[in-house]
Write a protein that holds these residues in place. Sequence first.
Motif, mmCIF file in Angstrom:
data_model
loop_
_atom_site.group_PDB
_atom_site.id
_atom_site.type_symbol
_atom_site.label_atom_id
_atom_site.label_comp_id
_atom_site.label_asym_id
_atom_site.label_seq_id
_atom_site.Cartn_x
_atom_site.Cartn_y
_atom_site.Cartn_z
ATOM 1 N N ALA A 180 3.426 5.800 -5.715
ATOM 2 C CA ALA A 180 3.295 5.847 -7.176
ATOM 3 C C ALA A 180 2.178 6.798 -7.582
ATOM 4 O O ALA A 180 2.317 7.586 -8.529
ATOM 5 C CB ALA A 180 3.033 4.449 -7.720
ATOM 6 N N VAL A 181 1.058 6.776 -6.870
ATOM 7 C CA VAL A 181 -0.053 7.694 -7.170
ATOM 8 C C VAL A 181 0.374 9.132 -6.905
ATOM 9 O O VAL A 181 0.084 10.041 -7.691
ATOM 10 C CB VAL A 181 -1.298 7.303 -6.339
ATOM 11 C CG1 VAL A 181 -2.368 8.383 -6.403
ATOM 12 C CG2 VAL A 181 -1.858 5.980 -6.817
ATOM 13 N N TYR A 182 1.093 9.350 -5.815
ATOM 14 C CA TYR A 182 1.572 10.699 -5.487
ATOM 15 C C TYR A 182 2.504 11.231 -6.568
ATOM 16 O O TYR A 182 2.372 12.369 -7.010
ATOM 17 C CB TYR A 182 2.278 10.667 -4.128
ATOM 18 C CG TYR A 182 3.029 11.937 -3.812
ATOM 19 C CD1 TYR A 182 2.358 13.076 -3.407
ATOM 20 C CD2 TYR A 182 4.414 11.990 -3.925
ATOM 21 C CE1 TYR A 182 3.041 14.249 -3.130
ATOM 22 C CE2 TYR A 182 5.105 13.147 -3.651
ATOM 23 C CZ TYR A 182 4.417 14.269 -3.248
ATOM 24 O OH TYR A 182 5.095 15.430 -2.982
ATOM 25 N N ARG A 183 3.451 10.417 -7.006
ATOM 26 C CA ARG A 183 4.398 10.851 -8.047
ATOM 27 C C ARG A 183 3.709 11.143 -9.360
ATOM 28 O O ARG A 183 4.087 12.041 -10.094
ATOM 29 C CB ARG A 183 5.475 9.781 -8.275
ATOM 30 C CG ARG A 183 6.604 9.895 -7.314
ATOM 31 C CD ARG A 183 7.760 8.993 -7.618
ATOM 32 N NE ARG A 183 7.991 8.772 -9.035
ATOM 33 C CZ ARG A 183 8.641 7.744 -9.529
ATOM 34 N NH1 ARG A 183 9.112 6.833 -8.717
ATOM 35 N NH2 ARG A 183 8.821 7.599 -10.814
ATOM 36 N N GLU A 184 2.679 10.367 -9.679
ATOM 37 C CA GLU A 184 1.976 10.575 -10.935
ATOM 38 C C GLU A 184 1.148 11.858 -10.924
ATOM 39 O O GLU A 184 1.006 12.517 -11.945
ATOM 40 C CB GLU A 184 1.068 9.378 -11.212
ATOM 41 C CG GLU A 184 0.395 9.421 -12.564
ATOM 42 C CD GLU A 184 -0.394 8.176 -12.849
ATOM 43 O OE1 GLU A 184 -1.561 8.322 -13.221
ATOM 44 O OE2 GLU A 184 0.158 7.075 -12.689
ATOM 45 N N ASN A 185 0.633 12.218 -9.776
ATOM 46 C CA ASN A 185 -0.279 13.365 -9.698
ATOM 47 C C ASN A 185 0.395 14.681 -9.339
ATOM 48 O O ASN A 185 -0.259 15.716 -9.362
ATOM 49 C CB ASN A 185 -1.398 13.078 -8.699
ATOM 50 C CG ASN A 185 -2.322 11.993 -9.206
ATOM 51 O OD1 ASN A 185 -2.589 11.922 -10.391
ATOM 52 N ND2 ASN A 185 -2.789 11.140 -8.316
ATOM 53 N N THR A 186 1.644 14.667 -8.985
ATOM 54 C CA THR A 186 2.332 15.928 -8.689
ATOM 55 C C THR A 186 3.143 16.346 -9.891
ATOM 56 O O THR A 186 3.806 15.542 -10.523
ATOM 57 C CB THR A 186 3.269 15.787 -7.472
ATOM 58 O OG1 THR A 186 4.192 14.745 -7.727
ATOM 59 C CG2 THR A 186 2.490 15.504 -6.215
ATOM 60 N N LYS A 187 3.056 17.628 -10.209
ATOM 61 C CA LYS A 187 3.825 18.179 -11.321
ATOM 62 C C LYS A 187 4.996 18.961 -10.744
ATOM 63 O O LYS A 187 4.850 19.651 -9.744
ATOM 64 C CB LYS A 187 2.960 19.105 -12.159
ATOM 65 C CG LYS A 187 1.840 18.410 -12.863
ATOM 66 C CD LYS A 187 1.052 19.389 -13.695
ATOM 67 C CE LYS A 187 -0.116 18.707 -14.368
ATOM 68 N NZ LYS A 187 -0.930 19.656 -15.112
ATOM 69 N N PRO A 188 6.149 18.886 -11.399
ATOM 70 C CA PRO A 188 7.267 19.695 -10.910
ATOM 71 C C PRO A 188 6.969 21.178 -11.153
ATOM 72 O O PRO A 188 6.471 21.571 -12.202
ATOM 73 C CB PRO A 188 8.457 19.216 -11.740
ATOM 74 C CG PRO A 188 7.863 18.555 -12.935
ATOM 75 C CD PRO A 188 6.503 18.070 -12.537
ATOM 76 N N ARG A 189 7.238 21.968 -10.145
ATOM 77 C CA ARG A 189 6.992 23.397 -10.260
ATOM 78 C C ARG A 189 8.155 24.075 -10.959
ATOM 79 O O ARG A 189 9.306 23.722 -10.734
ATOM 80 C CB ARG A 189 6.811 24.010 -8.871
ATOM 81 C CG ARG A 189 5.586 23.480 -8.185
ATOM 82 C CD ARG A 189 5.399 24.129 -6.855
ATOM 83 N NE ARG A 189 4.201 23.614 -6.214
ATOM 84 C CZ ARG A 189 3.908 23.805 -4.971
ATOM 85 N NH1 ARG A 189 4.720 24.489 -4.198
ATOM 86 N NH2 ARG A 189 2.808 23.314 -4.471
ATOM 87 N N PRO A 190 7.848 25.073 -11.801
ATOM 88 C CA PRO A 190 8.947 25.801 -12.439
ATOM 89 C C PRO A 190 9.720 26.593 -11.394
ATOM 90 O O PRO A 190 9.155 27.033 -10.383
ATOM 91 C CB PRO A 190 8.244 26.718 -13.446
ATOM 92 C CG PRO A 190 6.829 26.814 -12.973
ATOM 93 C CD PRO A 190 6.537 25.555 -12.217
ATOM 94 N N LEU B 90 0.822 -1.212 0.000
ATOM 95 C CA LEU B 90 0.000 0.000 0.000
ATOM 96 C C LEU B 90 0.851 1.255 0.000
ATOM 97 O O LEU B 90 0.515 2.247 -0.662
ATOM 98 C CB LEU B 90 -0.941 -0.005 1.207
ATOM 99 C CG LEU B 90 -2.120 -0.971 1.112
ATOM 100 C CD1 LEU B 90 -2.916 -0.974 2.414
ATOM 101 C CD2 LEU B 90 -3.012 -0.607 -0.053
ATOM 102 N N ALA B 91 1.971 1.238 0.714
ATOM 103 C CA ALA B 91 2.857 2.400 0.722
ATOM 104 C C ALA B 91 3.459 2.632 -0.663
ATOM 105 O O ALA B 91 3.524 3.778 -1.137
ATOM 106 C CB ALA B 91 3.967 2.206 1.755
ATOM 107 N N ALA B 92 3.868 1.586 -1.336
ATOM 108 C CA ALA B 92 4.421 1.725 -2.687
ATOM 109 C C ALA B 92 3.363 2.222 -3.653
ATOM 110 O O ALA B 92 3.624 3.084 -4.511
ATOM 111 C CB ALA B 92 4.988 0.383 -3.160
ATOM 112 N N LEU B 93 2.145 1.726 -3.535
ATOM 113 C CA LEU B 93 1.044 2.179 -4.385
ATOM 114 C C LEU B 93 0.728 3.651 -4.134
ATOM 115 O O LEU B 93 0.548 4.430 -5.079
ATOM 116 C CB LEU B 93 -0.190 1.319 -4.142
ATOM 117 C CG LEU B 93 -1.426 1.673 -4.959
ATOM 118 C CD1 LEU B 93 -1.164 1.383 -6.425
ATOM 119 C CD2 LEU B 93 -2.626 0.900 -4.461
#
Length: 153
Positions: free
Chosen positions: A135-145, A129-132
């Motif tokens: 992965a969801v967090y990384r997919e939904n966050t965009k790098p800020r300029p 669950l922690a890995a999942l």
Amino acid sequence: MGSLISLISGLASGEAMAAVQRARTTAILYGLAGLFALCGVGFLIGAAYIWLTARYGPLATSLGFGVGFLVIAGLILVIRKLVVSMRSRRRARRRQADMTAMGITAALALLPVLAKSKGGLGVLAAPALAALAYAVYRENTKPRPPKRDPDET
């Protein structure tokens, strides 16, 4: 039986010695061919130098040949650097894939043991669950300029 083994080993060692002799002869012949090819290239460069000296003069021809050889050396070094960096990236990707495969293999090997243990599937569910979630967090966050400094403009 002993004579058969000695006969077979004699044949094998004779074959090995013959292969070594053929390889040595081939290496010597290729070395000689390479030496003569280098001599031929040297004479061709000399002929080009003589021809261009008659046409442009000795100073201009010497400068041209010097610059030409330096450019060729620089190109060789740049190409070598590019090839080395491509190979190192390829090795890193291959190493990462190998490590991932080993991790998955180890996890699959431990899965039956962990499933039968006292903690049971709870031990497996928390890291999964922690890995999942990660992965969801990384997919939904965009790098800020990066923020621009008002003093730069």
